[in-house]
Design a protein around this motif. Structure first.
Motif, PDB file in Angstrom:
ATOM      1  N   ASP A  94      90.779  30.826  20.363  1.00 27.10           N
ATOM      2  CA  ASP A  94      90.031  29.668  19.892  1.00 27.10           C
ATOM      3  C   ASP A  94      88.913  29.326  20.862  1.00 27.10           C
ATOM      4  OD1 ASP A  94      91.719  29.446  17.702  1.00 27.10           O
ATOM      5  OD2 ASP A  94      93.103  28.109  18.758  1.00 27.10           O
ATOM      6  N   VAL A  95      87.839  28.789  20.319  1.00 31.16           N
ATOM      7  CA  VAL A  95      86.710  28.341  21.137  1.00 31.16           C
ATOM      8  C   VAL A  95      86.778  26.826  21.259  1.00 31.16           C
ATOM      9  CG1 VAL A  95      84.201  28.209  21.319  1.00 31.16           C
ATOM     10  CG2 VAL A  95      85.282  30.281  20.404  1.00 31.16           C
ATOM     11  N   PRO A  96      87.056  26.284  22.460  1.00 33.87           N
ATOM     12  CA  PRO A  96      87.116  24.829  22.632  1.00 33.87           C
ATOM     13  C   PRO A  96      85.797  24.173  22.242  1.00 33.87           C
ATOM     14  CG  PRO A  96      87.968  25.971  24.576  1.00 33.87           C
ATOM     15  CD  PRO A  96      87.321  27.014  23.712  1.00 33.87           C
ATOM     16  N   GLU A  97      85.889  23.002  21.635  1.00 31.77           N
ATOM     17  CA  GLU A  97      84.690  22.314  21.180  1.00 31.77           C
ATOM     18  C   GLU A  97      83.741  21.988  22.328  1.00 31.77           C
ATOM     19  OE1 GLU A  97      85.653  18.909  18.882  1.00 31.77           O
ATOM     20  OE2 GLU A  97      86.708  20.033  17.312  1.00 31.77           O
ATOM     21  N   ASP A  98      84.308  21.761  23.513  1.00 29.79           N
ATOM     22  CA  ASP A  98      83.461  21.355  24.646  1.00 29.79           C
ATOM     23  C   ASP A  98      83.054  22.538  25.529  1.00 29.79           C
ATOM     24  OD1 ASP A  98      85.982  21.881  25.604  1.00 29.79           O
ATOM     25  OD2 ASP A  98      86.071  20.130  26.941  1.00 29.79           O
ATOM     26  N   GLU A  99      83.348  23.767  25.098  1.00 25.28           N
ATOM     27  CA  GLU A  99      82.980  24.920  25.904  1.00 25.28           C
ATOM     28  C   GLU A  99      81.472  25.175  25.788  1.00 25.28           C
ATOM     29  OE1 GLU A  99      85.036  29.109  26.890  1.00 25.28           O
ATOM     30  OE2 GLU A  99      84.464  28.918  24.790  1.00 25.28           O
ATOM     31  N   ASP A 100      80.825  25.348  26.917  1.00 25.07           N
ATOM     32  CA  ASP A 100      79.394  25.638  26.915  1.00 25.07           C
ATOM     33  C   ASP A 100      79.141  26.933  26.138  1.00 25.07           C
ATOM     34  OD1 ASP A 100      76.613  25.131  28.293  1.00 25.07           O
ATOM     35  OD2 ASP A 100      77.056  27.266  28.575  1.00 25.07           O
ATOM     36  N   THR A 104      81.070  30.666  26.274  1.00 24.59           N
ATOM     37  CA  THR A 104      81.719  31.323  25.134  1.00 24.59           C
ATOM     38  C   THR A 104      81.240  32.759  25.010  1.00 24.59           C
ATOM     39  OG1 THR A 104      81.860  29.209  23.931  1.00 24.59           O
ATOM     40  CG2 THR A 104      82.123  31.227  22.651  1.00 24.59           C
ATOM     41  N   LEU A 105      79.935  32.955  25.115  1.00 24.67           N
ATOM     42  CA  LEU A 105      79.386  34.301  24.991  1.00 24.67           C
ATOM     43  C   LEU A 105      79.791  35.188  26.165  1.00 24.67           C
ATOM     44  CD1 LEU A 105      75.867  33.384  23.608  1.00 24.67           C
ATOM     45  CD2 LEU A 105      77.719  34.512  22.374  1.00 24.67           C
ATOM     46  N   ARG A 106      79.928  34.593  27.332  1.00 23.74           N
ATOM     47  CA  ARG A 106      80.405  35.382  28.483  1.00 23.74           C
ATOM     48  C   ARG A 106      81.845  35.850  28.239  1.00 23.74           C
ATOM     49  NH1 ARG A 106      77.547  31.106  31.499  1.00 23.74           N
ATOM     50  NH2 ARG A 106      75.638  32.045  32.351  1.00 23.74           N
ATOM     51  N   ARG A 107      82.662  34.996  27.663  1.00 22.73           N
ATOM     52  CA  ARG A 107      84.039  35.401  27.365  1.00 22.73           C
ATOM     53  C   ARG A 107      84.065  36.524  26.341  1.00 22.73           C
ATOM     54  NH1 ARG A 107      87.792  32.834  25.006  1.00 22.73           N
ATOM     55  NH2 ARG A 107      86.675  31.094  24.035  1.00 22.73           N
ATOM     56  N   ILE A 108      83.225  36.400  25.309  1.00 22.31           N
ATOM     57  CA  ILE A 108      83.154  37.443  24.288  1.00 22.31           C
ATOM     58  C   ILE A 108      82.696  38.762  24.916  1.00 22.31           C
ATOM     59  CG2 ILE A 108      81.939  38.174  22.196  1.00 22.31           C
ATOM     60  CD1 ILE A 108      81.880  35.183  21.395  1.00 22.31           C
ATOM     61  N   LEU A 143      79.686  34.352  16.341  1.00 22.09           N
ATOM     62  CA  LEU A 143      78.507  34.558  17.183  1.00 22.09           C
ATOM     63  C   LEU A 143      77.310  33.749  16.693  1.00 22.09           C
ATOM     64  CD1 LEU A 143      78.927  38.374  17.778  1.00 22.09           C
ATOM     65  CD2 LEU A 143      78.927  36.623  19.550  1.00 22.09           C
ATOM     66  N   LEU A 144      77.099  33.700  15.396  1.00 24.25           N
ATOM     67  CA  LEU A 144      75.973  32.908  14.884  1.00 24.25           C
ATOM     68  C   LEU A 144      76.162  31.431  15.181  1.00 24.25           C
ATOM     69  CD1 LEU A 144      75.250  34.573  11.417  1.00 24.25           C
ATOM     70  CD2 LEU A 144      73.769  34.574  13.437  1.00 24.25           C
ATOM     71  N   SER A 145      77.385  30.945  15.051  1.00 24.01           N
ATOM     72  CA  SER A 145      77.629  29.523  15.328  1.00 24.01           C
ATOM     73  C   SER A 145      77.416  29.207  16.801  1.00 24.01           C
ATOM     74  CB  SER A 145      79.048  29.129  14.901  1.00 24.01           C
ATOM     75  OG  SER A 145      80.028  29.800  15.686  1.00 24.01           O
ATOM     76  N   VAL A 146      77.750  30.159  17.685  1.00 19.45           N
ATOM     77  CA  VAL A 146      77.540  29.932  19.117  1.00 19.45           C
ATOM     78  C   VAL A 146      76.045  29.859  19.434  1.00 19.45           C
ATOM     79  CG1 VAL A 146      77.861  30.870  21.431  1.00 19.45           C
ATOM     80  CG2 VAL A 146      79.729  30.975  19.781  1.00 19.45           C
ATOM     81  N   PHE A 147      75.270  30.779  18.903  1.00 23.51           N
ATOM     82  CA  PHE A 147      73.827  30.736  19.164  1.00 23.51           C
ATOM     83  C   PHE A 147      73.179  29.517  18.501  1.00 23.51           C
ATOM     84  CE2 PHE A 147      74.310  35.204  20.458  1.00 23.51           C
ATOM     85  CZ  PHE A 147      73.559  35.171  21.626  1.00 23.51           C
ATOM     86  N   ALA A 148      73.704  29.079  17.367  1.00 25.54           N
ATOM     87  CA  ALA A 148      73.190  27.849  16.761  1.00 25.54           C
ATOM     88  C   ALA A 148      73.477  26.646  17.657  1.00 25.54           C
ATOM     89  CB  ALA A 148      73.813  27.646  15.377  1.00 25.54           C
ATOM     90  N   ARG A 149      74.638  26.659  18.323  1.00 24.22           N
ATOM     91  CA  ARG A 149      74.965  25.569  19.256  1.00 24.22           C
ATOM     92  C   ARG A 149      73.991  25.494  20.417  1.00 24.22           C
ATOM     93  NH1 ARG A 149      79.622  25.702  22.332  1.00 24.22           N
ATOM     94  NH2 ARG A 149      80.512  27.611  21.505  1.00 24.22           N
TER      95      ARG A 149
END
Length: 243
Positions: A94-100, A104-108, A143-149
């Protein structure tokens, strides 16, 4: 919570056995077994060792059985790709809501790198493919949601998503191909900087001479991390630009 009545059905009670799976379920079980065996076969004998006939031998079945489960070898390879994405998604969690978003991308990226070190042959089979399957759907959405964030508009989010994943997968495949070389060939590659480049005439190759120690000590993981960070920095810069 509703009771699970399947195991308590009269037929199951009389026979003492679970209800036999429907044909579609049995087919799914066979596909799962074939994918598992293909995974192990490719890692043991290399990507070139994965053929439908060799897999049939591994499973002790006629090759015609496999062609009932998969139209051809390419469909089997795509099933392997889906399996790799499932494994990676499980490891990402899971990706925590407050994770930068960059963390997140570094973890991926780290999970992706770890995967190729564990399964280099599968990496070479799968890194350039697009499956269109449910696991890939989830990965693309993530991935798209992370870059949108990050605050990127849609077109740039797509561009950086593709740049990120293609860079990561390409470098992982490069590392995987090196790890699968015969030991003597890998040693030749690893020693080339000292064995060849350190002996080049300094007058003719002054920049190489100045950097030879760093060239010889640089690791594939360091290159990978540098490339990932470059993509993240470029995405962050793009997100800050006035619109």
């Amino acid at each position: 919570m509703a009771k699970n009545t399947a195991s308590a059905s009269p037929a199951a009670s009389r026979t003492g056995a679970a209800r036999r799976p429907a044909p579609r379920q049995r087919r799914s079980v066979r596909r799962e077994a074939a994918v598992n065996a293909a995974f192990q076969l490719a890692e043991r004998e290399g990507a070139s060792g994965l053929t439908m006939r060799r897999l049939a031998q591994e499973l002790d079945v006629d090759v015609s059985i496999l062609y009932r489960l998969f139209r051809d070898k390419d469909e089997l390879v795509l099933a392997l790709c889906e399996r790799t994405i499932e494994i990676e998604l499980d490891d990402i969690g899971d990706v925590p809501e407050d994770e930068d978003w960059q963390d997140t991308l570094r973890r991926i990226a780290e999970v992706t790198w770890t995967y190729q070190t564990r399964f280099p042959a599968i990496t070479l089979l799968s890194f350039a493919r697009t499956t269109g399957g449910p696991a890939e759907h989830r990965m693309v959405e993530l991935l798209l949601s992370v870059f949108a964030r990050a605050g990127l508009p849609p077109a740039e989010a797509v561009l950086f998503y593709r740049t990120f994943i293609d860079t990561a997968l390409g470098l992982c495949a490069h590392s995987a191909s090196l790890s699968l070389l015969a030991p003597e060939d890998r040693e030749k590659d690893d020693s080339a900087w000292r064995r060849v480049y350190s002996h080049l005439p300094e007058r003719e190759y002054p920049a190489t001479a100045r950097h030879i120690d760093d060239l010889a000590s640089l690791t594939q993981k360091a290159i990978y991390t540098s490339a990932v960070e470059a993509v993240l920095a470029a995405a962050a810069h793009a997100a800050e630009l006035p619109r």
